[in-house]
Design a protein around this motif. Sequence first.
Motif: not given
Length: 333
Positions: A157-164, A211-218, A259-261
């Motif tokens: 729940d407190t991890t960047m990129g984890a599903g909500t 959002l760029g950081e979140a999609v990278t983490a995901a 980098l995100w791409a």
Amino acid sequence: MGPDPVASSFALPATTTVPELTGEGSSTSTSTASTAPVLEDTSTSSTGEPGTTAPLQDLGMPDLGDLHPVGCKGKIDFLFVISRFGYMETMQERLIEAFPDFIATIQSKFADFDYHVMIVDGDETWGSQVCNADCTPTGCSYPEYPCDAIESISACDTTMGAGTVFPAGKGASNVDCGIVGGRRYLTREQPNLPETFACLAQVGLTGDDRLGEAVTAAMQPQITGPGGCNEGFLRDDALLMVTFISNSLDLFSAGKPKLWAEAIANGKHGDPNSVVMFSIHFPECNPSDRLCDLVKYYFPYWHIADNEDADYRPAFEIATDLIGEACSAFIPQ
């Protein structure tokens, strides 16, 4: 408690080079993979007549069968990356309104539609930090805030990129949305898909817009692989559609669009053609808009819609056409 959070460092190995598609496409069109050039036929038949070609078997060539790609066959992984920044309430509502029609349209195009749907927000926090620190009427100004859930929040729940799975905070659902199977994404097993999506997509207004950081983490192997928060979401034989919804320029995400791409393409075995990029954001794409750069210049299938549109359904209609194009050329890894 869940698995350890994924580190927020995105120094990815340079395993994939994502081509930059400079200048092709627009906010209302897409650039697509080029087709092979037509070559002039200079062959002759066995009778010496030009313009005809001998059958392959006559040349001693093996029958290679059907060389057309097998297509995605209705398997699509939908990743929605949604800002929790202020003033996102109307945009989240319009997304929720458009989603049922979008899914129904996709369903009509694929007889065996098989989906994964995951919502990721723009930061690694859960709920409101103010309310988490003092969840009393004087410390938390949101009457619906789920104070009784604070002690049970997991690492994911407190991890960047984890599903909500449990949006909390101002303007959020403030309930556990009830995803079946203990996953952090929806599948065909989920009853009441539109209602559950509406619960998840109402991520609230008390967070960030990275959002760029979140999609990278995901897309990192640590989070998508065995034991990761999003284990099982990405499938090798499924097309990936990434949808961004934001009202800001994402000035604070770690890394840069290239980098995100690379992270997104690496998650699909280095194949940017297996990804459809869709953004409900700012179509004009000013020079500071890094999210626009990510969507528009690194992937062949993309569309950018205006987040101020009163109805997002027409934009999703365009997105369904992109999915059809991409699926027809998809080659599973």
